[in-house]
Design an enzyme around this catalytic site. Structure first.
Site, PDB file in Angstrom:
ATOM      1  N   GLU A 333       0.821  -1.203   0.000  1.00  0.00           N
ATOM      2  CA  GLU A 333       0.000   0.000   0.000  1.00  0.00           C
ATOM      3  C   GLU A 333       0.858   1.256   0.000  1.00  0.00           C
ATOM      4  O   GLU A 333       1.883   1.323   0.676  1.00  0.00           O
ATOM      5  CB  GLU A 333      -0.941  -0.014   1.204  1.00  0.00           C
ATOM      6  CG  GLU A 333      -1.832  -1.255   1.227  1.00  0.00           C
ATOM      7  CD  GLU A 333      -3.026  -1.109   2.152  1.00  0.00           C
ATOM      8  OE1 GLU A 333      -3.213  -0.024   2.718  1.00  0.00           O
ATOM      9  OE2 GLU A 333      -3.785  -2.085   2.285  1.00  0.00           O
ATOM     10  N   ASN A 348       0.103  -5.684   3.450  1.00  0.00           N
ATOM     11  CA  ASN A 348      -0.910  -6.557   4.034  1.00  0.00           C
ATOM     12  C   ASN A 348      -0.618  -7.973   3.578  1.00  0.00           C
ATOM     13  O   ASN A 348      -0.814  -8.322   2.401  1.00  0.00           O
ATOM     14  CB  ASN A 348      -2.315  -6.133   3.604  1.00  0.00           C
ATOM     15  CG  ASN A 348      -2.808  -4.947   4.405  1.00  0.00           C
ATOM     16  OD1 ASN A 348      -2.880  -5.006   5.631  1.00  0.00           O
ATOM     17  ND2 ASN A 348      -3.122  -3.862   3.718  1.00  0.00           N
ATOM     18  N   GLU A 354     -10.839  -6.350  -0.965  1.00  0.00           N
ATOM     19  CA  GLU A 354     -11.083  -5.803  -2.297  1.00  0.00           C
ATOM     20  C   GLU A 354     -10.361  -6.557  -3.410  1.00  0.00           C
ATOM     21  O   GLU A 354     -10.220  -6.048  -4.530  1.00  0.00           O
ATOM     22  CB  GLU A 354     -10.687  -4.329  -2.330  1.00  0.00           C
ATOM     23  CG  GLU A 354      -9.238  -4.039  -2.003  1.00  0.00           C
ATOM     24  CD  GLU A 354      -8.987  -3.845  -0.512  1.00  0.00           C
ATOM     25  OE1 GLU A 354      -7.935  -3.260  -0.185  1.00  0.00           O
ATOM     26  OE2 GLU A 354      -9.826  -4.269   0.314  1.00  0.00           O
ATOM     27  N   ARG A 399     -18.848  -2.044  -0.669  1.00  0.00           N
ATOM     28  CA  ARG A 399     -19.113  -2.873   0.499  1.00  0.00           C
ATOM     29  C   ARG A 399     -20.468  -2.481   1.082  1.00  0.00           C
ATOM     30  O   ARG A 399     -20.595  -1.433   1.730  1.00  0.00           O
ATOM     31  CB  ARG A 399     -18.021  -2.689   1.543  1.00  0.00           C
ATOM     32  CG  ARG A 399     -16.621  -2.923   1.016  1.00  0.00           C
ATOM     33  CD  ARG A 399     -15.595  -2.799   2.133  1.00  0.00           C
ATOM     34  NE  ARG A 399     -14.232  -2.836   1.607  1.00  0.00           N
ATOM     35  CZ  ARG A 399     -13.156  -3.028   2.352  1.00  0.00           C
ATOM     36  NH1 ARG A 399     -13.282  -3.170   3.664  1.00  0.00           N
ATOM     37  NH2 ARG A 399     -11.958  -3.042   1.811  1.00  0.00           N
ATOM     38  N   ASP A 596     -68.205  17.753   6.919  1.00  0.00           N
ATOM     39  CA  ASP A 596     -69.047  17.910   8.098  1.00  0.00           C
ATOM     40  C   ASP A 596     -70.028  16.766   8.275  1.00  0.00           C
ATOM     41  O   ASP A 596     -70.381  16.409   9.397  1.00  0.00           O
ATOM     42  CB  ASP A 596     -69.806  19.242   8.036  1.00  0.00           C
ATOM     43  CG  ASP A 596     -70.252  19.718   9.409  1.00  0.00           C
ATOM     44  OD1 ASP A 596     -69.629  19.287  10.402  1.00  0.00           O
ATOM     45  OD2 ASP A 596     -71.198  20.504   9.491  1.00  0.00           O
ATOM     46  N   ASP A 702     -65.384  32.424  13.979  1.00  0.00           N
ATOM     47  CA  ASP A 702     -64.787  32.426  15.313  1.00  0.00           C
ATOM     48  C   ASP A 702     -65.800  31.850  16.276  1.00  0.00           C
ATOM     49  O   ASP A 702     -66.999  32.163  16.198  1.00  0.00           O
ATOM     50  CB  ASP A 702     -64.382  33.827  15.757  1.00  0.00           C
ATOM     51  CG  ASP A 702     -63.761  33.813  17.147  1.00  0.00           C
ATOM     52  OD1 ASP A 702     -62.623  33.330  17.283  1.00  0.00           O
ATOM     53  OD2 ASP A 702     -64.438  34.255  18.097  1.00  0.00           O
ATOM     54  N   LYS A 765     -73.625  30.421   9.888  1.00  0.00           N
ATOM     55  CA  LYS A 765     -73.167  29.106  10.335  1.00  0.00           C
ATOM     56  C   LYS A 765     -73.973  28.685  11.562  1.00  0.00           C
ATOM     57  O   LYS A 765     -73.731  29.164  12.671  1.00  0.00           O
ATOM     58  CB  LYS A 765     -71.671  29.134  10.639  1.00  0.00           C
ATOM     59  CG  LYS A 765     -71.082  27.805  11.074  1.00  0.00           C
ATOM     60  CD  LYS A 765     -69.567  27.870  11.160  1.00  0.00           C
ATOM     61  CE  LYS A 765     -68.985  26.608  11.771  1.00  0.00           C
ATOM     62  NZ  LYS A 765     -69.370  25.386  11.059  1.00  0.00           N
ATOM     63  N   HIS A 795     -75.354  27.445   6.386  1.00  0.00           N
ATOM     64  CA  HIS A 795     -74.936  26.129   6.888  1.00  0.00           C
ATOM     65  C   HIS A 795     -75.751  25.818   8.133  1.00  0.00           C
ATOM     66  O   HIS A 795     -75.794  26.609   9.070  1.00  0.00           O
ATOM     67  CB  HIS A 795     -73.441  26.155   7.249  1.00  0.00           C
ATOM     68  CG  HIS A 795     -72.984  24.928   7.979  1.00  0.00           C
ATOM     69  ND1 HIS A 795     -72.528  23.810   7.333  1.00  0.00           N
ATOM     70  CD2 HIS A 795     -72.905  24.642   9.313  1.00  0.00           C
ATOM     71  CE1 HIS A 795     -72.185  22.887   8.213  1.00  0.00           C
ATOM     72  NE2 HIS A 795     -72.401  23.370   9.438  1.00  0.00           N
ATOM     73  N   THR A 932     -66.659  24.619  17.589  1.00  0.00           N
ATOM     74  CA  THR A 932     -65.266  24.311  17.898  1.00  0.00           C
ATOM     75  C   THR A 932     -64.396  25.571  17.795  1.00  0.00           C
ATOM     76  O   THR A 932     -64.489  26.281  16.804  1.00  0.00           O
ATOM     77  CB  THR A 932     -64.724  23.253  16.914  1.00  0.00           C
ATOM     78  OG1 THR A 932     -65.628  22.143  16.917  1.00  0.00           O
ATOM     79  CG2 THR A 932     -63.357  22.789  17.334  1.00  0.00           C
TER      80      THR A 932
END
Length: 1205
Positions: A333, A348, A354, A399, A596, A702, A765, A795, A932
């Site tokens: 190497e 090595n 490899e 690998r 709804d 609201d 509403k 509604h 809500t």
């Protein structure tokens, strides 16, 4: 060509004889290394071939002292050579493939640690001798570079397939190898002459040579025990860590130090030597793509390498091998610096991981060559003359490891549930643990499979590798494939211009595109439901969805739908749309079925799956509809909370499926789609995103008709560019002279204020269905007279059964648009029947011109679909409309949810009391508008009263000591705004005591929400590719806890919204086959096969066939694993014992034992369904003992905290 050297008798003893000296002398005079070797070879007496007396010694059996893929690689070579292969395996590797691939396999290291088993030299030798094994191959890692292992083999008459023990000892010692390199004439990086054992010596080296340095294990490799140090203060700590790591990995913690070369390329040369002094190189590999000094991708040959440098490297590799008398396979190497100089690193003395890329470009089987050399063959006999060894094309090895790149490459373990590899022309796979059912243990290297691609050049080999890796499907464990793909696609890699700093300098490589893994996640979800039951809570567990598939009426889907009111909006804009509405003579209808209606009848549980099935039919057959109310309100959080689907995807899909009819949503003014206050920028951003994703009309209301909140919501909706429908929330009865709070004058003045804000449409509403026909006539008549150009949209709910009559009265009085629901989803707490209104207006001036037959077909679909939602069906307890709504004023959208909550809290048989308590709670709170989130406040207080057996009078009297639901406290503090007429006193003051009050609109006082920070926090927590930078972030802004639980669920179980409704709710039956379309053009074929018995771990294995392949998953059986325990109860009358006021889950315990608290301070927070409650200290004192922890399930009166004075 073959390099012939002097007889091994000289070099084997490392003697520096005359011929070796002559070789170095020639090189130092500048003669090419190869020429030097040829000159020396010519003058030698040996011709590099076996003598006549030498006979080959055939190897009949090989034991591989290793595991995993390298063991399998060697077995394959043995099989091809007709040699018997023998495996050894540890106890932990009993099920590993390498033991099955061998002809024989023997257990080693019984009772030993996993790694220690493979390092047990005496036992390996014993097995080899007992079984008459001729040779041992060490593979790589473990004992592969241990000279004492090679010596033990030699001493016991077993051939070691590798270098001699003496050469291994010399090359395995990096300091000795370094000296050999210097002696052979190779250039080395400055470093220590001998290994060092303590950090003080490391400090002294740095003082002499400077920084940076690199610490290396003297007796090992693979990046272990290796550290780069750039700062003097880190030298000692880095040395100690390297020493410890080397000791653990190689049994020797000795370290040597080198000066660190910046930004080098890591080039290694493959060499092969025989027993007769012949040495050849098999060209080089580029191993520069490294992470923490561990190689990830290797390339052969090295690209963009100066030919002169390449030749010198080859010659140097051969020279050092000749110098030490090297035999068998090895690697030399080098570091190649940017200036073209290169330095020897190490040898090595073994086969490398490899080696495969060298085999691919040279055509030489290195493992077979190793065996043949060990049998006594010479390289020439094997056809390995240097001139005949050529590198053709390019090869890449990747690998694939079981490491999670998203978690800093943390090794992952577990069972591989799915393994499908990439294959095809030019692809080679070397693996052993890669198969479905394999268990990846934490004990060994994380390598799963090596993928090798070969082609004519690096770019084309890279393309093959990318294609192959994309074909991989590995489920059950994480892999590094996403990271590898990032590297392969980078332009620097494709050009070959990488060095060892490549990964460090490109952090974008670590931004991963993680695979969706949808099929495996869905299988896991289905298995959980099959074993443990529904994952969304059922209101009625006795009613289950039937096995039906609702029929969708036929349409000509290939044709574009007729033009509708969305086309008008696109052409005219919001103001032009308003004018067109007023000019339209017929009554317009809004269909609430998709929002709804199911909120009112089915606890908001209808899924996008069913909506999108019928949406195209509506688009093609009812273009006269003004709008579809399909989003917002409670559907937003319920989609995530209980249906586990993204509300934004619902909006996108429905808007796309109905391109001609307007999409309409409900927005709670300054509260958005939440139940609390938000910073103003959050509401503005929400409206902007909703419009961007397909929303056309915002109905802004609201809950208290509080103008500051209304104005904020209207401004946010208007800024988005959408149509703004401002709403007045109707309450009371304007025809009743005794009800004066919400009078006609009140609503007229409120409308005047709304008109000033610039709304395009006015909505009346009526949440509870309180608007009677006579009241409708008076109210709409007055508003029409006052605002003749303003479109009016009504509604209401049909709770009392008067809905159709009210809508017809509205039409007569001049309303432009009314809300209806398709017949099978209408009535009771829903809206009035679409079919009834259409039929009643036929052949009249206000005829809707909607085809009644198509309404019937539409209704038939929902009649069948509604059966799938049987567990949430309101009609179980509410058989008809109920006129008591005029008394209790419960909003239709809340009625069934309140009923569902009552069942969940154990109050199902007391719902009549809940309704009566609702009326009392409303009066306690000041007779407020109920929609809500204010309706939730009233509902929470009502259930609290029933659960604790309280009436209005008792609540008033004990207001100062009761632990009220948190929604009640927040309302009284002013979080939702100011109710008409102000807050009720002294009730408010008694409840709040010293708690702070909010003056004015709370959102105006809140700091802006930091969306960038929220995005970063979410992506850091769940993964960058798992979180949408806009929609998911906005979901978290509206509902932080709900959204995060949804993200976690989605990551774990995948896109469950793709499942049909019955399968989603209760799972498939055993043996059932079904399809799941995970995206357009991608359909899974699934069959549930079986559920296994309970394992010792409390799990069940669930079997499926997925696209014809068997898949299994293990699921914990929660019922079997559940430990039955009974919580202690708070004793009534003992004020020092604080009990739970309701059934629920503990969210938080904000106190500690021994802590002093004041009366009214929170001691616990618990939740049931959507209601949270703060439990307060009943008196000032000390917390004596805490009996619960966050996450604990409690029932009413369970003991939470004990206190003392």
């Amino acid at each position: 060509m073959v390099h012939r050297i002097i007889p091994r008798s000289g070099l084997a003893a490392y003697g520096f004889n005359a011929n070796a000296a002559r070789l170095l002398s020639l090189q130092k005079r500048g003669v090419n290394a190869a020429s030097s070797a040829r000159s020396l070879a010519t003058s030698g007496k040996s011709d590099g071939s076996p003598s006549e007396e030498t006979k080959h010694q055939p190897i009949k059996s090989v034991l591989v002292a290793n595991r995993g893929e390298i063991a399998v690689r060697i077995f394959r070579a043995c099989t091809e050579l007709g040699i018997r292969s023998i495996a050894v395996y540890s106890e932990q590797d009993r099920m590993q493939q390498h033991r099955q691939k061998a002809d024989e396999a023997y257990l080693i290291g019984k009772g030993m640690a996993p790694v220690a088993a493979y390092l047990n030299i005496p036992e390996i030798i014993r097995i080899a001798k007992e079984n008459q094994i001729d040779a041992v191959h060490p593979g790589y890692g473990f004992l592969s570079e241990r000279s004492d292992f090679a010596k033990a083999c030699q001493d016991n008459g077993i051939r070691f397939i590798g270098p001699t023990p003496e050469v291994m000892a010399r090359m395995g010692d990096k300091v000795a190898a370094r000296k050999s390199a210097i002696d052979a004439g190779l250039k080395v990086v400055p470093g220590t002459a001998t290994p060092i054992e303590n950090s003080d010596a490391a400090v002294e080296f740095v003082k002499e040579h400077g920084l940076p340095i690199i610490l290396k294990a003297a007796y090992g490799g693979g990046g272990r025990g290796m550290r780069v140090v750039r700062d003097m203060k880190d030298v000692k700590e880095s040395f100690n860590r390297a020493h410890s790591e080397a000791l653990a990995a190689f049994g020797n913690g000795a370290i040597f130090i080198e000066k660190y070369v910046e930004k080098p390329r890591h080039i290694e040369v493959q060499i092969m030597g025989d027993s007769y002094g012949n040495i050849v190189h098999l060209h080089e590999r580029d191993c520069s793509v490294q992470r923490r000094h561990q190689k990830i991708i290797e390339i052969a040959p090295a690209v963009n390498l100066d030919p002169r440098v390449r030749d010198r490297m080859h010659a140097d590799a051969v020279a050092i091998a000749q110098h030490v008398g090297y035999r068998n396979a090895g690697t030399v190497e080098f570091l190649l610096a940017p200036d073209g100089k290169f330095y020897f690193i190490e040898v090595n003395a073994r086969l490398q991981v490899e080696h495969t890329v060298t085999e691919e470009v040279t055509g030489v089987d290195l493992v077979q060559t190793q065996i043949r050399v060990a049998e006594g063959y010479s390289l020439p006999e094997l056809g390995l003359q240097q001139d005949a060894i050529h590198a053709t094309g390019a090869a890449i090895q990747c690998r694939v490891t079981t490491e999670d790149p998203a978690k800093n490459f943390q090794p992952d373990t577990g069972r591989i549930e799915v393994f499908r590899s990439g294959q095809g022309f030019g692809i080679r796979l070397d693996g052993a643990s890669a198969f479905t059912g394999a268990v990846i243990s934490p004990y060994y290297d994380s390598l799963l499979v090596k993928v090798i691609a070969k082609s004519k050049d690096l770019p084309s080999a890279t393309d093959k590798m990318i294609r192959a890796l994309r074909e991989f499907r590995v489920r059950g464990v994480k892999t590094n494939i996403p990271f590898i793909l990032n590297v392969l696609k980078h332009k620097k890699f494709r050009s070959g211009a990488v060095d060892t700093s490549f990964l460090d300098e490109h952090p974008e490589l670590f931004r991963l595109n993680i695979g969706q893994n949808r099929a495996s996640k869905l299988i896991y979800y289905l298995a959980n439901v099959m074993v443990n039951g529904p994952m969304t809570p059922f209101g009625n567990k006795t009613l289950l969805p039937p096995s039906i598939t609702p029929t969708v009426p036929l349409i000509k889907a290939h044709q574009a739908p007729p033009a509708g009111w969305r086309n008008v909006l696109q052409q005219e804009g919001p103001q032009g749309l308003a004018k067109k509405i007023r000019a339209h003579k017929q009554l317009l209808l809004t269909d609430t079925t998709l929002r709804d209606a199911h909120q009112s009848l089915l606890a908001t549980r209808v899924r996008t799956y069913d909506m999108t099935r019928i949406a195209p039919f509506v688009s093609h057959t009812m273009p006269q509809l003004f709008s579809l109310e399909n989003w917002g309100g409670a559907t937003f959080d319920v989609a995530m909370r209980f249906l586990y689907e993204c509300p934004w995807e619902r909006l996108q899909q429905l808007s796309g499926a109905v391109p001609n009819i307007l999409s309409q949503c409900l927005v709670r003014g300054a509260n958005g789609v939440g139940y609390t206050s938000y910073p103003d920028n959050a509401i503005v951003k929400f409206c902007e995103m909703a419009h961007k994703n397909g929303m056309d009309i915002f109905r802004v209301f609201d809950a208290l008709n509080y103008m500051p909140n209304l104005k904020m919501g209207i401004e946010a909706a208007g800024a988005s560019g959408a149509v703004v429908e401002g709403a007045i929330a109707y309450s009371g009865d304007i025809t009743d002279p005794h009800k004066t709070k919400y009078s006609l004058d009140y609503f007229v003045k409120l409308t005047d204020e709304l008109v000033k804000t610039g709304i395009h449409i006015l909505c009346i509403k009526d949440m509870a269905g309180l608007l009677k026909p006579a009241a409708a006539t008076r109210l709409i008549g007055a508003l029409r007279d006052r605002h003749p150009d303003l479109p009016i949209h009504v509604h209401t709910h049909d709770t009392a059964g008067a809905g159709v009559a009210t809508l017809l009265a509205c039409s007569e009085a001049g309303a432009d648009i009314v809300d209806v629901a398709v017949d099978s989803m209408s009535g009771m707490t829903s809206q009035a029947s679409m079919g009834a209104v259409v039929a009643c207006l036929q052949n009249s001036p206000r005829d809707t011109h909607i085809d009644l037959q198509r309404v019937h077909e539409y209704s038939a679909f929902w009649e069948q679909t509604r059966m799938l939602y049987a567990p949430f069906e309101c009609a179980v307890t509410m058989k008809t409309g109920n006129s008591d709504v005029y008394d209790n004023e419960i909003p239709g959208g809340q009625y069934t949810n309140l009923q569902f909550q009552a069942f969940s809290l154990g109050l199902g048989d007391q719902f009549e009391q809940v309704k009566k308590a609702y009326r009392e709670a409303n009066l306690l709170l000041g007779d407020i508008v109920k929609v809500t989130p204010t309706s939730k406040v009233v509902g929470d207080l009502a259930q609290f009263m029933v659960q604790n057996k309280l009436d209005g009078k008792l609540v008033q009297e004990r207001a100062g000591e009761l632990s009220f639901p948190s929604s009640v406290i927040e309302y009284l503090q002013g979080h939702l705004g100011v109710p008409p007429g102000g807050f009720p006193e002294p009730f408010r003051s008694n409840v709040l005591k010293d708690l702070p009050r909010v003056e004015g609109r709370r959102g105006a006082e809140m700091p802006p929400l930091d969306f960038d920070k929220l995005r970063k926090d979410l992506q850091d927590k769940y993964g960058e590719h798992q979180i949408d930078g806009e929609t998911d972030v906005m979901s978290a802004a509206m509902y932080p806890k709900v959204a995060e639980e949804f993200f976690q669920f989605r990551n774990e179980y995948g896109p469950v919204d793709c499942l049909s409704t019955r399968i989603f709710l209760v799972g498939p039956k055993v043996g059932e086959e079904f399809e799941v379309e995970i995206e357009h053009g991608k359909t899974l074929q699934v069959k549930s096969v079986a559920i296994g018995d309970l394992t010792a771990k409390g799990e069940r294995e669930v079997f499926f066939e997925l696209n014809g392949q068997l898949r299994t998953v293990f699921v914990p059986d929660t019922k079997a694993k559940k430990n039955i325990s009974v919580n202690a109860k708070a004793q009534k009358g003992k004020r020092d014992q604080v009990g739970s006021p309701m059934l629920g889950t503990i969210l938080e315990v904000p106190v500690k034992e021994g802590q002093v608290v004041e009366k009214g301070e929170p001691v616990a927070v618990l939740s049931a369904m959507k209601m949270e409650m703060v439990v307060q200290a009943p008196f000032s004192g000390k917390v004596k003992r805490i009996h619960v922890q966050p996450g604990a399930k409690v029932e009413a009166d369970d003991l939470l905290v004990e206190m003392e004075e």
